[in-house]
Structure formats: structure tokens, C-alpha cells
Design a protein around this motif. Structure first.
Motif, PDB file in Angstrom:
ATOM      1  N   GLU A 243       0.812  -1.218   0.000  1.00 49.03           N
ATOM      2  CA  GLU A 243       0.000   0.000   0.000  1.00 49.03           C
ATOM      3  C   GLU A 243       0.841   1.262   0.000  1.00 49.03           C
ATOM      4  N   ARG A 244       2.103   1.114   0.266  1.00 47.25           N
ATOM      5  CA  ARG A 244       2.941   2.297   0.366  1.00 47.25           C
ATOM      6  C   ARG A 244       2.867   3.146  -0.907  1.00 47.25           C
ATOM      7  N   ASP A 245       2.813   4.425  -0.720  1.00 52.92           N
ATOM      8  CA  ASP A 245       2.790   5.308  -1.864  1.00 52.92           C
ATOM      9  C   ASP A 245       4.204   5.450  -2.391  1.00 52.92           C
TER      10      ASP A 245
ATOM     11  N   SER B  31       5.904   9.108  -3.322  1.00 47.07           N
ATOM     12  CA  SER B  31       6.213  10.308  -2.571  1.00 47.07           C
ATOM     13  C   SER B  31       6.812  10.072  -1.193  1.00 47.07           C
TER      14      SER B  31
ATOM     15  N   GLN C  58       5.766   9.075   1.248  1.00 46.50           N
ATOM     16  CA  GLN C  58       4.795   9.116   2.334  1.00 46.50           C
ATOM     17  C   GLN C  58       4.123   7.752   2.450  1.00 46.50           C
ATOM     18  N   PHE C  59       3.620   7.501   3.623  1.00 45.42           N
ATOM     19  CA  PHE C  59       2.854   6.283   3.823  1.00 45.42           C
ATOM     20  C   PHE C  59       1.747   6.613   4.797  1.00 45.42           C
ATOM     21  N   LYS C  60       0.518   6.578   4.307  1.00 45.43           N
ATOM     22  CA  LYS C  60      -0.562   7.105   5.124  1.00 45.43           C
ATOM     23  C   LYS C  60      -1.394   6.006   5.767  1.00 45.43           C
ATOM     24  N   ILE C  61      -1.293   5.931   7.081  1.00 48.97           N
ATOM     25  CA  ILE C  61      -2.181   5.042   7.831  1.00 48.97           C
ATOM     26  C   ILE C  61      -3.148   5.902   8.626  1.00 48.97           C
TER      27      ILE C  61
ATOM     28  N   ARG D 250      -5.093   8.155   6.322  1.00 48.41           N
ATOM     29  CA  ARG D 250      -5.517   7.435   5.121  1.00 48.41           C
ATOM     30  C   ARG D 250      -6.765   8.011   4.467  1.00 48.41           C
ATOM     31  N   ASN D 251      -7.666   8.540   5.262  1.00 51.86           N
ATOM     32  CA  ASN D 251      -8.906   9.083   4.696  1.00 51.86           C
ATOM     33  C   ASN D 251      -8.930  10.595   4.635  1.00 51.86           C
ATOM     34  N   VAL D 252      -8.011  11.216   5.370  1.00 49.72           N
ATOM     35  CA  VAL D 252      -8.062  12.681   5.487  1.00 49.72           C
ATOM     36  C   VAL D 252      -7.745  13.312   4.137  1.00 49.72           C
ATOM     37  N   GLY D 253      -8.642  14.131   3.665  1.00 49.88           N
ATOM     38  CA  GLY D 253      -8.429  14.773   2.375  1.00 49.88           C
ATOM     39  C   GLY D 253      -9.092  14.040   1.229  1.00 49.88           C
ATOM     40  N   TYR D 254      -9.680  12.883   1.498  1.00 48.86           N
ATOM     41  CA  TYR D 254     -10.371  12.147   0.442  1.00 48.86           C
ATOM     42  C   TYR D 254     -11.837  11.930   0.776  1.00 48.86           C
TER      43      TYR D 254
ATOM     44  N   PRO E  94      -6.856   0.096  11.468  1.00 51.21           N
ATOM     45  CA  PRO E  94      -6.076  -0.656  10.478  1.00 51.21           C
ATOM     46  C   PRO E  94      -5.301  -1.826  11.083  1.00 51.21           C
TER      47      PRO E  94
ATOM     48  N   LEU F  24       1.440  18.940   6.167  1.00 50.60           N
ATOM     49  CA  LEU F  24       1.229  17.801   7.037  1.00 50.60           C
ATOM     50  C   LEU F  24       1.665  16.557   6.281  1.00 50.60           C
TER      51      LEU F  24
END
Lengths: 126, 588
Positions: free
Chosen positions: B99-101, B104, B106-109, B112-116, B322, B356
Motif C-alpha cells: 500500500e505504500r505510496d 512520494s 509518504q505512507f498514510k495510515i 488514510r482518509n483525510v483529504g479524500y 487498520p 502535514l
């Protein structure tokens, strides 16, 4: 709303379909609102109704973390890449509606590329 | 054929980008406008010293190519192929998880939902797999299994202390008594930190779900979210999340038709920094004055209303769903050493792209500052980064390649803290920065114990003396003695950590401190009492640039003749120094 029981969550997720052909997601945490996200949201709200762009969903979200280009928004349209526009002002907002949403043309100006994948979906994919 | 979208990012101003111009020219020459479109991108998710090309829909990223390679890259786009040697791949060893991006670092756990996701819509949260972890915990796992899973994952408290979350839960579960409480600490108060606010505003259901799982594992029926009143939007969205979850039967009595019941309430903090300390926070929830208590007894034995209680930070709670969903093995594969998972940082200060970010533990400061945040503003030189806010310390340039994790930061005299990173460049004075943080800690001290109340004030007075040019070499020893006493004798972490920024700055920037004391000089010009601006008559050509800039109009002189600064009225802002193009103004 009836209370959910065991197994209802998966059922709900399976049947959840968005009736829209696309989304405009505006970052509206406290930071985004302070930078002017609220005004951009209101502009989209009124103009999209006027222009008959009702198949695109207008949505608020939290802070995407890109403080340096607030207010920012993501345009997701079927068959097109997700585009993030930063430093959205009234002029850019109108351009997005007239060009990107109507003619499906990405604006070659202030195009900030979608910074990360939508990992949230991947973590919980079936 | 599917249309290809080519995004070009260039570190040089994009209207003169050679890469963009080349690709556009080629597309026009071959008349491929229908199938390939080229865009200039002002930000592409990562930065580097050289241009970056990102091609959609295949999502290929090319970096580190030369101008002469562009022909090859262009042909590959036309024939829909990939040139392997320019593909950008980030170090996979830090996070060998699919799942790692990869694009960039970054790795969002947590984010993960913030901004989407629409934070006010529970439907959307469920449609993205929300509350699935809660269902799994209640119906497929017994409480001990949940605790074991959290313990094995290696998750540690994200509020700064770094205590094992699973262990904390286990200790609380073992305590006798039917009534126990679960608390979320959302009283974020470090200057320059806003990670928790972003999570609360962007994904409130994650906190609700995480806390419900925690309550199930430990055996609580009631929980509190202690959120500061300065976050009205977070409160509004949390309240909506809680009432929506109740409507759907995901909170309240008999969750999802099971035997497990859990109620969640909000409590507002009135803005005291010390209320982020767990015992003071519990006192505040009880309606008392927010003062810390000596430990033991620990909150797990006697916390809220003298019942066993456990408290976790917002970021810790957001990690819970998660972990339960994907298992401890998945989580512990991310990160390094004893620091597992990711950390959210609020990067502020002198960087080009503040924001952030969430990175796996073990990422270096260089990657954070240069690759993710675009480097130092105005291409100045990096000086230091302050971690952990007023309780942390400074990290000088020599440690910029050091991995960011709990142990490493501890070993160099700083701490993880809640995640505020303030980046400083050469124009920042370390003594002045220390004075700022001390002032903050002194203002926020609750006054209950003497070491913090008196010691903090004494430290501030000593530092002020140094910045005023009245410092003495003996003061250094005095500062050390007071700091030592405060660290040992203060009641809570606020007092114990107040001297940290000063001690670490004195250690790593001793030279700069000594300059203030012995030479009575401040190299950056920030300490206004140690600075004097003067015009060298021989160099001044009388262009009047400085006189126009001066906000107090204390520079006078005839045109084309040397000017003079009236020291009596000079406020030492340094505007004239920056305005002069002839090096005629000196800072002394």
C-alpha cells in the motif's frame, strides 16, 4: 435509520454506489476555510447549479496537508486523471468549471499534481 | 488509444522549463495532440534537484534523466512503453508493504482518509471499509486477542512518550473493578503542531471506531474525548460523527446487535496547555482545576473518578482500526527497530512547502525537509530543526541524516513529541528561539509545584539576560543547575521537559551561546539589544533605498551623498541591511 447488525456493514458497502459521474473535493479543515476554501465552496455550489453540472458531486473534506497551496481542491472525473489545483481563487474556480468540468480539459496553469495515492481505499480493499 | 497525460515538474521556474518545451514541441511536430497532452505542474508530490515527469494513466514517474534522454522518453510515451532506468523508486526497505505510496515517500495510515473523505458522512466512511475493524473485533476476536494484536504490532503512544499502547491496555484490563474509562487526548497545544486537528476534522469516525475497539478490549462502557475548545470545527464534526454512529447502531447499547455497549462523550478543554498531561486532563474532565497529580497511583490503577482508566492520543487511536483489520504482522513490517508504523509530522518554519506529512518511522530529516517539503526557503542554509515543541530539543545539521524514531531522537537529546517540526535556517538565533519556548512554558505552567513554577521563571530571566547582552559565563552553570533540578523534581512532564530546548541548544550551539555572552553579539541580528546597524560612508552612494525602507524613518541624508542612521530611534529591524545593494550597511 435502522440499527445495523452483524454483516450489515459489508452489505452496505457492496450496495453503496455514487450516482455521480465525478467529484470536486475541496479541502475544508480549519486551515482551508481560513485560506478561503469556504468562499470557493460557495462559488462552486451556486455556479454548478446554474450551469447544470449536477452530475458532479461537490464535497467537503479535511486538510490534505498541503498548506503551501491552500485553498486546494481535487477534481475527479470518470475517464480522466485526478487533478489537484492549488491556490484556487475565483478566477481559477471559474476556469475549472468552464474548462475542466465542461470541456474535460485540464488547466495547464497552477496544476498541482495529485500528491499521493488514495491509500485509505487500498488498506481496506476486499 | 487512451490519451496519455504527461505532467512535468521542473525545479526552475516552469515557463522556462526545457523539458516541458521539448515535449510540447515534439507533440506538435508529430501532430500527436489528440493522444498526448503535456502539462506544467507546480507540485508533483515530491521534489528533487532535477526535473520529474509523471505519466498517466499508467502512473509512471521518471527522474534523474538528462536533456539528451528526452528523445528516448518521448518515443516510449508514443509507443506506450516504459524506460526502466529512469523510473523513480523509493527505498522499499523502510516499508515493504504494497500500500505504500511509492511516488512520494509518504505512507498514510493515520491520514488514510483525510483529504479524500467527507468527514460529515458516515455512509462514505462505511463505504471505504469503516467500522469493519470494530465488527471484526467484536465478533471474531476476544478482548485478550485484540490486546495481543495491538501489543504485537509494536504500536507506541504517539503523544510523545512512546509507551507501548498494548501494554497500557493490558495493565488497565487486569485491574479489578467493573467500571473503567477510556479517554482520547485531543488537547493538542504545542506551538506549530496541528496533526490531531487534521485527523479530528478530516476523519472523526476513525477515532470513534478506534475508541470503541479499545473499550471492547479493556472492558469499558464509557469513554470521553477531551478536545480543546479552540477547535470548534473538530468539535462540530466529532459531535456529528458520534450521533451518526449511534443512529447506525455502531455506538450506544448493543453495538451491531452484540452484547457490547459503549457510550462516548465529548469534553471541552478550556485552553490550558497542562491539560494535555494525563492526570491534569482527568482532573479537568471531573470538573476540577486542571492540575497534575503525583504518580503512582497510575491512571491504569486509579484514574478518572478513581477508576482504572487509559488514555491515548488522537494519532494512536487512528492507528487502531487498520491494525485490527490488517493484523499486527502488517503493521510491524513498517518502520525500524523498536519504532513501528508511521508518524505524522506538521512541518512548519523555513521550508518551501510546509504541510502535514506522514512517513514511516526511520525516514531521515533530510528526506522530510528536502524531498517532501521542497528544501529551505530562499535556498538559505539549513540550521536546525526543533522537534517535540517546548518539550523537545533542536537537531543540528550534523544529524540531518539520522533516522527519525523514538530511540534515535532520545539518544541525541530530543524527543519525538507529538509531531511538530519547526525548521530553522541561518537567520534564526538559537538563544532567541529558546527564549520563545521558555516564555511559552512559563506562561503555561500550572503553578502547582515549585520546580516548574519558580525554575521556569528563573531560566527565562537568565536567558533574557543573555539576549540583552548582560550575560555572564557563570550563567551557563546556573542554567544547568536549575535545569537539573527541574528535570528531577517537577511533578509532571511539563516541568520536567521545560529545560530540554535550552539544554540541547546549549549543547549543539555552544559557540553561538558563548558569542552572546562573551562578545555580546548576535550573529543573526535577532537579539535586538546586541545589534547596531551602521552605514560606512565610503561605501554609501546615497541611493536612498535604505531610507525608503526604514519603518521609523531614522535614516537621513541627501541624495547621492552618504546617509546616516540615527541610533536613538533605530528599532533594529534589519530592513536597511537587507535593502542595501552596496554592502554599505554593517551589522555589529
Amino acid at each position: 435509520m435502522e440499527k445495523m447488525k452483524k454483516g450489515d456493514l459489508a452489505e452496505f458497502k457492496k450496495n453503496y454506489k455514487s450516482p455521480y459521474k465525478g467529484e470536486i473535493i475541496i479541502s475544508m479543515g480549519t486551515c482551508g476555510i481560513a485560506a478561503g476554501g469556504d468562499a470557493v465552496y460557495k462559488l462552486f455550489e451556486s455556479e454548478m447549479k446554474e450551469k447544470g453540472l449536477e452530475n458532479v458531486k461537490l464535497k467537503k473534506t479535511g486538510c490534505l496537508g498541503m498548506c503551501f497551496c491552500e485553498p486546494n481542491l481535487i477534481v475527479k472525473l470518470d475517464g480522466m486523471p485526478d487533478i489537484l489545483y492549488g491556490n484556487v481563487d475565483e478566477r481559477l474556480a471559474r476556469l475549472i468549471m468552464n474548462e475542466h468540468l465542461t470541456k474535460k480539459r485540464i488547466i495547464n496553469f497552477n496544476t498541482i499534481f495529485m500528491p499521493t495515492d488514495d491509500i485509505g481505499r487500498k488498506i481496506f480493499k476486499d | 488509444m487512451i490519451k496519455q497525460h504527461v505532467f512535468v515538474w521542473d525545479p526552475t521556474p516552469s515557463n522556462s522549463s526545457a523539458v516541458y518545451n521539448y515535449l510540447v514541441k515534439k507533440v506538435n511536430e508529430r501532430d500527436l495532440g489528440e493522444s498526448i497532452e503535456v502539462y506544467r505542474s507546480t507540485y508533483i508530490g515530491l521534489t528533487s534537484g532535477t526535473p520529474i515527469i509523471r505519466i498517466l494513466p499508467k502512473n509512471i514517474i521518471y527522474t534523474k534523466f538528462e536533456q539528451e534522454d528526452l528523445g528516448e522518453i518521448f518515443e516510449s510515451i508514443v509507443s506506450d512503453e516504459v524506460v526502466d532506468r529512469f523510473i523513480c523508486e523509493y527505498d522499499a526497505k523502510l516499508a515493504p508493504v504494497s500500500e505504500r505510496d511509492k511516488q512520494s515517500k509518504q505512507f498514510k495510515i493515520v491520514l488514510r482518509n483525510v483529504g479524500y473523505l467527507d468527514p460529515e458522512s458516515i455512509e462514505e466512511y462505511i463505504s471505504r471499509g469503516g467500522y469493519k475493524a470494530l465488527e471484526k473485533a467484536i465478533f471474531e476476536m476476544d478482548p485478550d486477542r485484540v490486546i495481543k494484536e495491538i501489543k504485537d504490532s509494536g504500536l507506541r503512544g504517539r503523544g510523545g512518550g512512546g509507551f507501548s499502547t498494548g501494554l497500557k491496555w493490558e495493565l488497565t484490563r487486569k485491574e479489578p473493578g467493573a467500571e473503567k474509562f477510556v479517554i482520547c487526548n485531543a488537547d493538542e497545544g504545542d506551538p506549530g503542531a496541528y496533526m490531531d486537528r487534521a485527523v479530528l476534522e478530516g476523519d472523526p469516525h476513525t477515532i470513534v471506531e478506534g475508541m470503541a475497539i479499545g473499550a471492547y478490549a479493556v472492558g469499558c462502557k464509557e469513554g470521553f474525548i477531551y478536545v480543546r475548545a479552540e477547535y470548534p470545527l473538530a468539535i462540530e464534526r466529532l459531535e456529528k460523527a458520534i450521533s451518526d454512529a449511534k443512529k447506525y447502531g455502531l455506538l450506544g447499547d448493543n453495538i451491531l446487535g452484540s452484547e457490547f455497549s459503549f457510550n462516548l462523550e465529548l469534553r471541552w478543554g478550556a485552553g490550558a496547555f497542562v491539560c494535555g498531561e494525563e492526570t491534569a486532563l482527568m482532573a479537568s474532565i471531573e470538573g476540577k482545576r486542571g492540575n497534575p497529580k503525583p504518580r503512582p497511583p497510575f491512571p491504569s490503577q486509579s484514574g478518572l473518578w478513581k477508576k482504572p482508566s487509559f488514555i491515548n492520543n488522537v494519532e494512536t487511536w487512528a492507528n487502531i482500526p487498520p491494525i485490527v483489520e490488517k493484523g499486527s504482522g502488517w503493521f510491524s513490517s513498517i518502520g525500524v527497530g523498536r519504532s513501528k508504523g508511521t508518524k505524522v509530522f506538521a512541518v512548519t518554519g523555513k521550508v518551501k512547502d510546509p504541510g502535514l506529512i506522514e512517513v514511516p518511522m526511520g525516514t531521515t530529516f533530510r528526506e522530510i525537509v528536502y524531498d517532501l517539503c521542497g528544501g529551505i526557503l530562499d535556498n538559505k542554509k539549513f540550521k536546525a530543526v526543533q522537534t517535540g515543541g517546548p518539550s523537545g530539543g533542536v537537531i543540528p545539521e550534523k544529524f540531518i541524516d539520522m533516522s527519525v524514531d523514538y530511540e534515535t531522537l532520545m539518544s541525541i537529546g530530543s524527543m519525538m513529541g507529538s509531531g511538530g517540526l519547526i525548521v530553522m535556517d541561518q537567520s534564526d538565533c538559537m538563544v532567541d528561539v529558546n527564549k520563545f519556548y521558555l516564555q511559552f512554558s512559563v506562561d503555561e505552567s500550572c503553578g502547582k509545584c515549585a520546580p516548574c513554577r519558580i525554575g521556569g521563571k528563573q531560566l527565562l530571566d537568565l536567558i533574557s539576560k543573555i539576549t540583552d547582552g548582560k550575560g555572564d559565563k557563570k550563567d551557563i552553570q546556573k542554567i544547568k543547575n536549575i535545569s537539573n533540578a527541574m528535570q528531577k523534581a517537577s511533578l509532571c512532564a511539563l516541568g520536567q521537559t521545560t529545560p530540554n530546548p535550552v539544554l540541547s541548544a546549549m549543547h549543539y550551539f555552544e559557540e553561538e551561546y558563548m558569542e552572546h555572552i562573551s562578545d555580546k553579539k548576535c550573529r543573526t541580528g535577532k537579539c535586538s539589544n546586541l545589534v547596531q546597524y551602521m552605514i560606512i560612508p565610503e561605501k554609501c552612494i546615497g541611493c536612498t533605498a535604505c531610507a525608503l525602507k526604514c519603518p521609523v524613518k531614522c535614516i537621513s541624508g541627501e541624495k547621492k551623498k552618504p546617509h546616516i542612521i540615527d541610533q536613538k530611534f533605530c528599532i533594529k529591524c534589519g530592513e536597511c541591511f537587507n535593502a542595501c545593494k552596496f554592502n554599505a550597511i554593517v551589522r555589529g
